[in-house]
Design a protein around this motif. Structure first.
Motif, PDB file in Angstrom:
ATOM      1  N   GLY A   1      48.791  47.453  28.933  1.00 59.38           N
ATOM      2  CA  GLY A   1      47.643  47.250  30.249  1.00 59.38           C
ATOM      3  C   GLY A   1      47.542  48.565  30.992  1.00 59.38           C
ATOM      4  O   GLY A   1      46.481  49.136  31.075  1.00 59.38           O
ATOM      5  N   TYR A   2      48.717  48.953  31.468  1.00 59.48           N
ATOM      6  CA  TYR A   2      48.460  50.375  32.227  1.00 59.48           C
ATOM      7  C   TYR A   2      48.197  51.438  31.649  1.00 59.48           C
ATOM      8  O   TYR A   2      47.451  52.400  32.150  1.00 59.48           O
ATOM      9  CB  TYR A   2      49.974  50.474  33.005  1.00 59.48           C
ATOM     10  CG  TYR A   2      50.458  49.529  34.155  1.00 59.48           C
ATOM     11  CD1 TYR A   2      49.854  49.923  35.301  1.00 59.48           C
ATOM     12  CD2 TYR A   2      51.320  48.490  34.002  1.00 59.48           C
ATOM     13  CE1 TYR A   2      50.230  48.781  36.311  1.00 59.48           C
ATOM     14  CE2 TYR A   2      51.559  47.623  34.836  1.00 59.48           C
ATOM     15  CZ  TYR A   2      51.115  47.623  36.144  1.00 59.48           C
ATOM     16  OH  TYR A   2      51.480  47.132  37.194  1.00 59.48           O
ATOM     17  N   THR A   3      48.493  51.636  30.120  1.00 56.79           N
ATOM     18  CA  THR A   3      48.252  52.771  29.511  1.00 56.79           C
ATOM     19  C   THR A   3      46.652  52.889  28.961  1.00 56.79           C
ATOM     20  O   THR A   3      46.008  53.739  28.485  1.00 56.79           O
ATOM     21  CB  THR A   3      48.872  53.164  28.456  1.00 56.79           C
ATOM     22  OG1 THR A   3      49.021  51.815  27.592  1.00 56.79           O
ATOM     23  CG2 THR A   3      50.263  53.408  28.864  1.00 56.79           C
ATOM     24  N   THR A   4      45.897  51.463  29.421  1.00 57.11           N
ATOM     25  CA  THR A   4      44.692  51.081  29.032  1.00 57.11           C
ATOM     26  C   THR A   4      44.471  51.123  27.450  1.00 57.11           C
ATOM     27  O   THR A   4      43.338  51.391  26.924  1.00 57.11           O
ATOM     28  CB  THR A   4      43.650  51.955  29.640  1.00 57.11           C
ATOM     29  OG1 THR A   4      43.568  53.416  28.946  1.00 57.11           O
ATOM     30  CG2 THR A   4      43.721  52.127  31.041  1.00 57.11           C
TER      31      THR A   4
ATOM     32  N   THR B   1      45.915  45.558  35.721  1.00 62.49           N
ATOM     33  CA  THR B   1      46.746  46.724  35.036  1.00 62.49           C
ATOM     34  C   THR B   1      45.968  47.776  34.472  1.00 62.49           C
ATOM     35  O   THR B   1      46.062  48.861  34.492  1.00 62.49           O
ATOM     36  CB  THR B   1      47.771  46.048  34.088  1.00 62.49           C
ATOM     37  OG1 THR B   1      47.227  45.417  33.001  1.00 62.49           O
ATOM     38  CG2 THR B   1      48.845  45.240  34.721  1.00 62.49           C
ATOM     39  N   HIS B   2      44.665  47.222  33.707  1.00 58.76           N
ATOM     40  CA  HIS B   2      43.854  48.156  33.160  1.00 58.76           C
ATOM     41  C   HIS B   2      43.320  48.933  34.408  1.00 58.76           C
ATOM     42  O   HIS B   2      43.121  50.249  34.139  1.00 58.76           O
ATOM     43  CB  HIS B   2      42.886  47.430  32.375  1.00 58.76           C
ATOM     44  CG  HIS B   2      42.954  47.279  31.065  1.00 58.76           C
ATOM     45  ND1 HIS B   2      44.209  47.935  30.143  1.00 58.76           N
ATOM     46  CD2 HIS B   2      42.430  46.449  30.244  1.00 58.76           C
ATOM     47  CE1 HIS B   2      44.080  47.464  29.246  1.00 58.76           C
ATOM     48  NE2 HIS B   2      42.994  46.646  29.013  1.00 58.76           N
TER      49      HIS B   2
ATOM     50  N   ALA C   1      38.093  51.058  32.687  1.00 56.89           N
ATOM     51  CA  ALA C   1      39.458  51.637  32.405  1.00 56.89           C
ATOM     52  C   ALA C   1      39.469  52.077  31.015  1.00 56.89           C
ATOM     53  O   ALA C   1      40.379  52.489  30.462  1.00 56.89           O
ATOM     54  CB  ALA C   1      40.436  50.614  32.896  1.00 56.89           C
ATOM     55  N   THR C   2      38.439  51.834  30.051  1.00 51.10           N
ATOM     56  CA  THR C   2      38.369  52.123  28.607  1.00 51.10           C
ATOM     57  C   THR C   2      39.770  51.275  28.073  1.00 51.10           C
ATOM     58  O   THR C   2      40.525  52.011  27.308  1.00 51.10           O
ATOM     59  CB  THR C   2      38.415  53.615  28.174  1.00 51.10           C
ATOM     60  OG1 THR C   2      39.559  54.372  28.539  1.00 51.10           O
ATOM     61  CG2 THR C   2      36.920  53.868  28.639  1.00 51.10           C
TER      62      THR C   2
ATOM     63  N   LEU D   1      29.724  55.814  29.378  1.00 52.42           N
ATOM     64  CA  LEU D   1      29.915  56.364  30.639  1.00 52.42           C
ATOM     65  C   LEU D   1      31.286  56.568  31.070  1.00 52.42           C
ATOM     66  O   LEU D   1      31.785  57.763  31.516  1.00 52.42           O
ATOM     67  CB  LEU D   1      29.164  55.594  31.714  1.00 52.42           C
ATOM     68  CG  LEU D   1      27.773  55.675  31.672  1.00 52.42           C
ATOM     69  CD1 LEU D   1      27.017  54.769  32.779  1.00 52.42           C
ATOM     70  CD2 LEU D   1      27.204  56.980  31.780  1.00 52.42           C
ATOM     71  N   ALA D   2      32.035  55.589  30.823  1.00 51.28           N
ATOM     72  CA  ALA D   2      33.427  55.444  31.202  1.00 51.28           C
ATOM     73  C   ALA D   2      34.284  56.570  30.363  1.00 51.28           C
ATOM     74  O   ALA D   2      35.330  57.110  30.835  1.00 51.28           O
ATOM     75  CB  ALA D   2      34.260  54.157  31.076  1.00 51.28           C
TER      76      ALA D   2
END
Length: 500
Positions: A117-120, A143-144, A227-228, A256-257
């Motif tokens: 989640g955190y590292t997307t 987390t994303h 967050a991709t 765009l992201a």
């Protein structure tokens, strides 16, 4: 010299602990929002796990402010350690709601979901996502959202502009390649990133709701898109909605992201498409178009698609999903021809632009690599000529070229080592390769059972740990993690390691 005697005296424990504490408070804020979602749903099963996690995270984050006096003195070493610790502590507190909730979340699975989640990265161990309470689904997406910009970028937003620590963290967390495209003061970079990030998120939420998504699903999918990341509230990801309009909206925002946020900001401020005409953006969009066209043709001739429009939509969606490292699925790539998946793997290796929320090698580096190869061919043909590699008319100096090639070599070497480790752990060759590549690039889905409609639940325990290590290295672009490991090695071996 012992580890403690080496690490503690040279480090500014005061600055590191207080700033890691601030990063944890950012996490606590989103846990509080998840608690509110749970309360709105009548205090669902995740209420207690989220409340306990919120209290633990808040107390841990506040602790340094009570017992540690603030200090402005710092070093680059402090910056590296702050970045690594901020991420690691976020992973730890982020897994607490999962562990306390139970179900499929064993200790390793909770760690995997938190790091993903955190590292997307967006990989998941869940086999039935829709069975989770909405509040826990919101926490996954949160987390994303936190990890999209990076926990340290959120930290940069709340540090004083005059803080020397802020300058050091900005230099370390925001890659050198991405800083060139902004042409703004370093202290403004985090605000520019956040304004683009939140602005596009809000617009996407509104558009997805107009296209038929519920408010809750629109928020969660927008968090994941910008967050991709790729976490969805549905087992079938975007394919659940079976809506070409939703597919197109998400394609646009994934693109765009994965573009340089400085370019998007400049385009909005100047009200002109001129900033998009830079070499990196044009190169990146051309890669998307070429890969999408090839896969469309493969699906038409080998994939059983009878409609060119459907084949084009699915191929563009999957290419953008992989190259942006988002990992959403509107089709099951495990059912596609092998050649189509080869192009998706190439997209996962390539990835988006620096200055975005994507992982991987980055389009900027790939462009420099290809231009330098072309320049070298010219030098061979014309030995007496002075031929320099240029991007947008500006020469790329030898140090920059060397840094790019060094990163590519380091990336390939680490990919190979982790792939071998995943094989040793018991993963089969397809899962080991695509899982490691997807994890190091923060892409998420791989091939076969790890594809867009699959999950990592059946992977060996040690393989899951290998994948999370790859996610962490990929999200921090390798060198900050290696720098801290180098410090630890120096302390154990008794060598004096210096980072300036």
């Amino acid at each position: 010299m012992t580890l403690i005697s080496y690490l503690y005296p040279p480090m500014n424990i005061k600055a590191i602990s207080s700033n890691v504490g601030k990063a944890l408070l950012v996490n606590a804020l989103f846990m509080l929002l998840s608690i509110i979602v749970s309360a709105a749903d009548g205090m669902d099963e995740a209420f207690s796990p989220l409340l306990i996690s919120f209290l633990i995270t808040s107390i841990t984050g506040i602790f340094p402010f009570i017992f540690v006096r603030h200090s402005q003195e710092n070093s680059t070493k402090d910056g590296y350690i702050t970045i690594v610790l901020a991420w690691l502590m976020s992973f730890i507190v982020g897994m607490l709601p999962y562990i306390l909730y139970g179900g499929e979340f064993t200790l390793v699975n909770a760690w995997f979901e938190s790091v993903s989640g955190y590292t997307t990265t967006g990989s998941t161990i869940l086999t039935n996502i829709e069975d989770l309470p909405r509040s826990l689904l919101f926490w996954r997406s949160s987390t994303h959202f936190i990890g999209g910009l990076g926990v340290v970028v959120f930290l940069l937003l709340i540090l004083p502009d005059a803080s020397s620590f802020k300058f050091r963290l900005s230099d370390l967390e925001v890659s050198t390649l991405s800083r060139y495209g902004y042409r703004y003061r370093r202290t403004n970079v985090p605000r520019i990133m956040l304004s683009v990030y939140i602005g596009l998120t809000v617009i996407e939420i509104l558009l997805l709701m107009l296209a038929g998504m519920s408010f809750f699903d629109a928020v969660n999918h927008s968090f994941s898109t910008m967050a991709t990341g790729g976490f969805s509230t549905r087992n079938a990801s975007i394919m659940h909605y079976d809506s070409p309009v939703i597919d197109i909206i998400i394609i646009v925002f994934m693109t765009l992201a994965s573009m340089h946020f400085g370019v998007i900001y400049a385009m909005l401020v100047r009200r002109s498409f001129a900033p998009v005409k830079n070499s990196v953006t044009k190169y990146y969009l051309k890669v998307i178009m070429v890969f999408s066209l090839f896969i469309t043709l493969i699906l038409m001739f080998q994939g059983g698609y009878s409609s060119f429009g459907k084949a084009l939509l699915d191929s563009v969606f999957q290419v953008v999903s992989f190259i942006s490292t988002t990992g959403f699925g509107n089709a099951d790539n495990a059912l596609w021809p092998a050649l189509a998946n080869v192009f998706l793997i190439l997209a996962a290796l390539h990835c988006g632009c620096s200055g975005s929320t994507t992982g991987g090698l980055k389009a900027d580096r790939m462009l420099i690599v290809f231009k330098e190869i072309g320049s070298e061919f010219k030098r061979r043909l014309h030995p007496s000529s002075v031929i320099r590699t240029k991007v947008d008319g500006h020469s790329v100096n030898n140090d920059q070229v060397a840094a790019v090639f060094l990163y590519v070599v380091a990336y390939a070497f680490i990919l190979f080592i982790l792939f071998i480790a995943a094989l040793i752990s018991g993963a089969d060759i397809s899962d080991a390769f695509s899982g490691t590549l997807a994890s190091l690039g923060n892409v998420g889905p791989g091939l076969d059972g790890l594809g867009t409609m699959g999950n990592y639940a059946s992977q060996p325990v040690f393989a899951k740990l290998i994948y999370t290590a790859a996610m962490f290295l990929g999200r921090l672009e390798i060198f900050p993690v290696l720098a801290v490991l180098n410090l630890a090695y120096g302390s154990i071996s008794g060598k004096n390691v210096h980072i300036s």
